[in-house]
Write a protein that holds these residues in place. Structure first.
Motif, PDB file in Angstrom:
ATOM      1  N   SER A  40       0.680  -1.233   0.106  1.00 11.44           N
ATOM      2  CA  SER A  40       0.033  -0.252   0.083  1.00 11.44           C
ATOM      3  C   SER A  40       0.975   1.291  -0.032  1.00 11.44           C
ATOM      4  CB  SER A  40      -0.935  -0.031   1.278  1.00 11.44           C
ATOM      5  OG  SER A  40      -1.882  -1.112   1.026  1.00 11.44           O
ATOM      6  N   GLY A  41       2.255   1.148   0.128  1.00  8.00           N
ATOM      7  CA  GLY A  41       3.186   2.278  -0.235  1.00  8.00           C
ATOM      8  C   GLY A  41       3.602   2.925   1.303  1.00  8.00           C
ATOM      9  N   VAL A  42       3.429   2.194   2.280  1.00  6.19           N
ATOM     10  CA  VAL A  42       3.587   2.673   3.759  1.00  6.19           C
ATOM     11  C   VAL A  42       4.510   1.617   4.420  1.00  6.19           C
ATOM     12  CG1 VAL A  42       1.357   3.938   3.823  1.00  6.19           C
ATOM     13  CG2 VAL A  42       1.660   1.716   4.904  1.00  6.19           C
ATOM     14  N   LYS A  43       4.867   1.996   5.424  1.00  5.55           N
ATOM     15  CA  LYS A  43       6.067   1.020   6.216  1.00  5.55           C
ATOM     16  C   LYS A  43       5.279  -0.030   6.774  1.00  5.55           C
ATOM     17  CE  LYS A  43       9.168   4.930   7.626  1.00  5.55           C
ATOM     18  NZ  LYS A  43       9.719   5.718   8.818  1.00  5.55           N
ATOM     19  N   PRO A  44       5.980  -1.036   6.994  1.00  8.27           N
ATOM     20  CA  PRO A  44       5.357  -2.420   7.233  1.00  8.27           C
ATOM     21  C   PRO A  44       4.871  -2.274   8.855  1.00  8.27           C
ATOM     22  CG  PRO A  44       7.952  -2.498   7.394  1.00  8.27           C
ATOM     23  CD  PRO A  44       7.658  -1.354   6.551  1.00  8.27           C
ATOM     24  N   GLU A  45       5.335  -1.440   9.478  1.00 10.90           N
ATOM     25  CA  GLU A  45       4.896  -1.613  10.950  1.00 10.90           C
ATOM     26  C   GLU A  45       3.549  -0.980  11.093  1.00 10.90           C
ATOM     27  OE1 GLU A  45       7.808   1.864  10.868  1.00 10.90           O
ATOM     28  OE2 GLU A  45       7.680   0.089  10.227  1.00 10.90           O
ATOM     29  N   GLN A  85      -0.838  10.075  -4.225  1.00  8.24           N
ATOM     30  CA  GLN A  85      -1.217  11.464  -4.599  1.00  8.24           C
ATOM     31  C   GLN A  85      -1.031  12.404  -3.436  1.00  8.24           C
ATOM     32  OE1 GLN A  85      -5.024  11.113  -6.432  1.00  8.24           O
ATOM     33  NE2 GLN A  85      -5.258  12.983  -6.919  1.00  8.24           N
ATOM     34  N   TYR A  86      -1.424  12.054  -2.526  1.00  8.44           N
ATOM     35  CA  TYR A  86      -1.448  12.915  -1.248  1.00  8.44           C
ATOM     36  C   TYR A  86      -0.512  12.645  -0.242  1.00  8.44           C
ATOM     37  CZ  TYR A  86      -6.192  13.116  -3.604  1.00  8.44           C
ATOM     38  OH  TYR A  86      -7.203  13.618  -4.419  1.00  8.44           O
ATOM     39  N   GLY A  87       0.018  11.510   0.005  1.00  8.19           N
ATOM     40  CA  GLY A  87       1.075  11.302   1.168  1.00  8.19           C
ATOM     41  C   GLY A  87       0.318  10.544   2.230  1.00  8.19           C
ATOM     42  N   TYR A  88       1.329  10.086   3.431  1.00  6.25           N
ATOM     43  CA  TYR A  88       0.774   9.150   4.245  1.00  6.25           C
ATOM     44  C   TYR A  88      -0.219  10.060   5.253  1.00  6.25           C
ATOM     45  CZ  TYR A  88       1.275   6.771   8.590  1.00  6.25           C
ATOM     46  OH  TYR A  88       0.957   6.117  10.039  1.00  6.25           O
ATOM     47  N   GLU A  89       0.024  11.016   5.474  1.00  4.21           N
ATOM     48  CA  GLU A  89      -0.545  11.911   6.488  1.00  4.21           C
ATOM     49  C   GLU A  89      -1.988  11.937   5.936  1.00  4.21           C
ATOM     50  OE1 GLU A  89       0.205  13.157   9.646  1.00  4.21           O
ATOM     51  OE2 GLU A  89       1.886  12.173   9.270  1.00  4.21           O
ATOM     52  N   THR A 216      16.156  -5.834   2.152  1.00  2.92           N
ATOM     53  CA  THR A 216      15.233  -6.317   3.068  1.00  2.92           C
ATOM     54  C   THR A 216      14.391  -5.259   3.694  1.00  2.92           C
ATOM     55  OG1 THR A 216      16.952  -5.776   4.862  1.00  2.92           O
ATOM     56  CG2 THR A 216      16.995  -7.927   3.726  1.00  2.92           C
ATOM     57  N   ILE A 217      13.518  -5.503   4.728  1.00  2.00           N
ATOM     58  CA  ILE A 217      12.482  -4.605   5.433  1.00  2.00           C
ATOM     59  C   ILE A 217      13.775  -3.489   5.925  1.00  2.00           C
ATOM     60  CG2 ILE A 217      11.198  -4.045   7.415  1.00  2.00           C
ATOM     61  CD1 ILE A 217       9.565  -6.739   6.580  1.00  2.00           C
ATOM     62  N   GLY A 218      14.852  -3.839   6.400  1.00  2.51           N
ATOM     63  CA  GLY A 218      15.648  -3.031   7.135  1.00  2.51           C
ATOM     64  C   GLY A 218      16.421  -2.040   6.265  1.00  2.51           C
ATOM     65  N   THR A 219      16.877  -2.527   5.244  1.00  5.56           N
ATOM     66  CA  THR A 219      17.624  -1.717   4.042  1.00  5.56           C
ATOM     67  C   THR A 219      16.566  -0.680   3.596  1.00  5.56           C
ATOM     68  OG1 THR A 219      17.296  -3.293   2.573  1.00  5.56           O
ATOM     69  CG2 THR A 219      19.277  -3.518   3.855  1.00  5.56           C
ATOM     70  N   THR A 220      15.200  -1.192   3.545  1.00  2.85           N
ATOM     71  CA  THR A 220      14.192  -0.161   2.602  1.00  2.85           C
ATOM     72  C   THR A 220      13.630   0.825   3.628  1.00  2.85           C
ATOM     73  OG1 THR A 220      14.187  -1.896   1.116  1.00  2.85           O
ATOM     74  CG2 THR A 220      12.370  -0.231   1.132  1.00  2.85           C
ATOM     75  N   PHE A 221      13.171   0.128   4.791  1.00  3.42           N
ATOM     76  CA  PHE A 221      12.525   0.955   5.653  1.00  3.42           C
ATOM     77  C   PHE A 221      13.028   1.310   6.871  1.00  3.42           C
ATOM     78  CE2 PHE A 221       9.480  -1.844   3.111  1.00  3.42           C
ATOM     79  CZ  PHE A 221       8.784  -0.906   2.283  1.00  3.42           C
ATOM     80  N   GLY A 223      13.808  -0.806   9.335  1.00  2.00           N
ATOM     81  CA  GLY A 223      13.568  -1.685  10.646  1.00  2.00           C
ATOM     82  C   GLY A 223      12.090  -1.352  11.181  1.00  2.00           C
ATOM     83  N   ILE A 224      11.514  -1.884  12.044  1.00  2.00           N
ATOM     84  CA  ILE A 224      10.415  -1.759  12.732  1.00  2.00           C
ATOM     85  C   ILE A 224      10.558  -1.613  14.229  1.00  2.00           C
ATOM     86  CG2 ILE A 224       8.269  -3.196  13.169  1.00  2.00           C
ATOM     87  CD1 ILE A 224       8.473  -4.676  10.674  1.00  2.00           C
ATOM     88  N   PRO A 225      10.043  -0.705  14.738  1.00  2.00           N
ATOM     89  CA  PRO A 225      10.301  -0.420  16.166  1.00  2.00           C
ATOM     90  C   PRO A 225       9.389  -1.225  17.035  1.00  2.00           C
ATOM     91  CG  PRO A 225       8.722   1.290  15.008  1.00  2.00           C
ATOM     92  CD  PRO A 225       9.360   0.561  14.084  1.00  2.00           C
ATOM     93  N   ASN A 226       9.767  -1.675  18.117  1.00  2.00           N
ATOM     94  CA  ASN A 226       9.247  -2.644  18.972  1.00  2.00           C
ATOM     95  C   ASN A 226       8.160  -1.773  19.973  1.00  2.00           C
ATOM     96  OD1 ASN A 226      11.429  -1.477  20.569  1.00  2.00           O
ATOM     97  ND2 ASN A 226      11.666  -3.430  21.472  1.00  2.00           N
ATOM     98  N   SER A 227       7.500  -0.982  19.416  1.00  2.00           N
ATOM     99  CA  SER A 227       6.680  -0.305  20.372  1.00  2.00           C
ATOM    100  C   SER A 227       5.381   0.308  19.589  1.00  2.00           C
ATOM    101  CB  SER A 227       7.093   0.896  21.349  1.00  2.00           C
ATOM    102  OG  SER A 227       7.703   1.720  20.256  1.00  2.00           O
ATOM    103  N   LEU A 228       4.239   0.472  20.183  1.00  2.00           N
ATOM    104  CA  LEU A 228       3.289   1.112  19.577  1.00  2.00           C
ATOM    105  C   LEU A 228       3.435   2.797  19.605  1.00  2.00           C
ATOM    106  CD1 LEU A 228      -0.081  -0.358  20.955  1.00  2.00           C
ATOM    107  CD2 LEU A 228       0.709  -0.514  18.529  1.00  2.00           C
ATOM    108  N   PRO A 229       2.914   3.335  18.324  1.00  2.00           N
ATOM    109  CA  PRO A 229       3.314   4.565  18.242  1.00  2.00           C
ATOM    110  C   PRO A 229       2.362   5.498  19.143  1.00  2.00           C
ATOM    111  CG  PRO A 229       2.130   4.128  16.640  1.00  2.00           C
ATOM    112  CD  PRO A 229       2.300   3.137  17.412  1.00  2.00           C
TER     113      PRO A 229
END
Length: 530
Positions: A40-45, A85-89, A216-221, A223-229
């Motif tokens: 969908s064009g956003v980060k995996p987390e 078209q508009y961005g993640y926000e 990999t996910i790490g090299t592209t994004f 990494g994934i933080p280990n907490s909820l935002p």
């Protein structure tokens, strides 16, 4: 507000079943959540956040005891288009607005209207979405570099052809290993979570044999933080609402369709003695979930048919299984998220291709295609517009063509027949003179589609040598405002010619329309015979 019978007779044995089912679905949901987010064009987390929050809220507030909610493949083209078209926000705002629309839908009875979307439209856009998802993974499957995500399908395909010289043999090998796991593992170990294993084995091969050779996910994004935002309310302005309300409505409509379809599937698989889902409550739960999820960075969610079916097959008995699924994914996020950085993007590609293949509705598509009717035109139009334009246009045009096709079929459904007069009718309405009276029966719908053909019969009906006309309306299925208007014109022309119009056996619901429109008074009380 909603009566909840889903937890009746719940005991320790029920909890054990829900625990096993929840963990099983959680294992399936983790790779799917990340894969759908990336597509969908956003980060995996963000897919993980959605799985946790939306899954938890829909389980507690939704209308099905088995529904599992989260990011789904059906949303990928819509969400990707919004991000590009508009961005993640703005995607967060669109998801928030979609949640509001879903809550409104739950109170205004839209759940019933979903059933009137033609199957040719739903199969058309579902298969179109499957094609987009499947082809969208070519870049990761072949390890192509320098690719840009584009809004239109043909632009992506041109980009893949242009960059095919950057193909990565290691990526292909990783993807093929994943595919092999997906096809072989269910045959030898059907109870093992195949999608998770299809992610783990290629990842281990990549780390052990050729580290650093694939993206990999790490090299592209990173990494994934280990907490909820943290909780964060999106910056909503009037201009953004004006811009985003249309894509938000599309998200809401598609979310409503998919969640209700998933709930219907769950009903067909449920244990005997358990009640069907509540459509209104289901839309309400989906709405609340989509309002809350963007506040924590999540993307739009809906009921996931495959995960819901897995939940039931794993022995779920209540919404607690959905809650456990969310808690299990949360535990994964807190404990193991950093390790997800090592997952190759090439390992995600076969998973999404597998999902696309399963959602493509190939048999239903081929069946409707073979009919060679108006439904075939609707199917192909919706399918092609979904791929080459966008889902919004595809559904609108598909439904419009379906409506036009239906009207064309109904135009020939109104039949005006000359009926034989009974002796009683000749005496009562013709004063013993059979030549001065005619009797007709209307059979079928009298609406804007058949009004013209009815008007064309005026000269035949209003003969100069008759004094009374009996119209038997017992078999008139529909009368709309246009039908009422042409009937009113017939009455006026009859009065001008000195002809009495007698209405027989008019159904009660049509009588109500006549009285509201004034047609009852125009014809006259004495000219109605029930």
């Amino acid at each position: 507000m909603f009566k909840d019978n889903r937890f009746q007779h719940y005991d320790a044995a029920s909890f054990r079943k829900d625990l096993i089912a929840g963990i099983t679905v959680g294992i399936v949901a983790i790779p799917l959540g990340m894969a759908f987010a990336i597509a969908s064009g956003v980060k995996p987390e963000y897919g993980i956040y959605t799985t946790i929050i939306a899954g938890f809220l829909v389980a507690l507030l939704g209308g099905s005891r088995y529904q599992i909610a989260g990011p789904t493949g059906a949303f990928i083209p819509i969400l990707l288009a919004i991000v590009l078209q508009y961005g993640y926000e703005e995607l967060l705002i669109a998801g928030f607005l979609a949640g509001i629309f879903l809550v409104i839908m739950s109170f205004v009875g839209v759940s019933n209207l979903i059933h009137f979307v033609p199957k040719s439209v739903t199969i058309g856009f579902t298969t179109g979405i499957a094609v987009i998802i499947f082809t969208g993974q070519f870049g990761n499957f072949f390890g192509l570099t320098g690719l840009e995500q584009n809004e239109f399908f043909h632009e992506d395909m041109i980009g893949i052809v242009k960059q095919f010289h950057t193909v990565n043999v290691y990526s292909i090998l990783i993807a093929l290993i994943g595919l092999a796991v997906i096809f072989i593992l269910p045959k030898i170990a059907p109870r093992v979570p195949v999608l998770l294993v299809a992610l783990l084995i290629p990842t281990l091969v990549s780390i052990a044999i050729f580290p650093g050779k694939v993206e990999t996910i790490g090299t592209t994004f990173g990494g994934i933080p280990n907490s909820l935002p943290p909780f964060r309310f999106p910056e909503i302005t009037l201009s953004k609402v004006v811009t985003l309300w249309t894509p938000a409505l599309v998200i809401a409509a598609l979310g409503a369709i998919e969640s209700l379809l998933s709930a219907v599937v769950a009903d067909s698989m449920r244990a005997e003695g358990t009640e069907n889902h509540s459509s209104k409550r289901e839309l309400f739960g989906q709405g609340i979930a989509n309002i809350v999820t963007p506040l924590f960075g999540g993307i739009p969610a809906t009921g996931a048919i495959a995960r819901t079916a897995t939940n039931i097959r794993s022995g779920a008995v209540s919404p607690i299984s959905g809650v456990i699924q969310s808690l299990f994914v949360l535990a994964f996020l807190l404990l193991f998220a950093p390790y997800a950085s090592y997952i190759p993007l090439a390992a995600m590609a076969p998973i999404l291709m597998f999902v696309a293949w399963n959602m493509s509705a190939r048999k239903a598509f081929s069946h409707i295609l073979s009919l060679r009717t108006g439904d075939t035109i609707v199917l192909l139009t919706t399918f092609l517009l979904t791929i080459f334009v966008n889902l919004t246009v595809a559904v609108q045009v598909g439904i419009l063509i379906a409506v036009i096709s239906f009207i064309r079929k109904m135009i020939n459904k109104l039949h005006i027949k000359v009926e034989k007069l009974s002796d009683v009718e000749v005496v009562k309405y013709g004063h013993g003179d059979a030549a001065s009276i005619k009797k007709y029966s209307l059979d079928g719908p009298l609406f804007f589609g058949t009004a013209k053909s009815f008007e064309d019969d005026y000269p035949v009906i209003l003969s100069d040598d008759i004094k009374s006309i009996i119209i038997d309306m017992a078999h008139v299925s529909v009368i709309d405002a246009t039908g009422e208007a042409v009937l009113s014109d017939l009455i006026d022309d009859a009065k001008d010619s000195g002809i009495r119009i007698i209405i027989k056996r008019l159904p009660k619901d049509k009588m109500i329309l006549f009285k509201k429109s004034g047609l009852y008074e125009k014809i006259g009380k004495d000219n109605f015979f029930m």
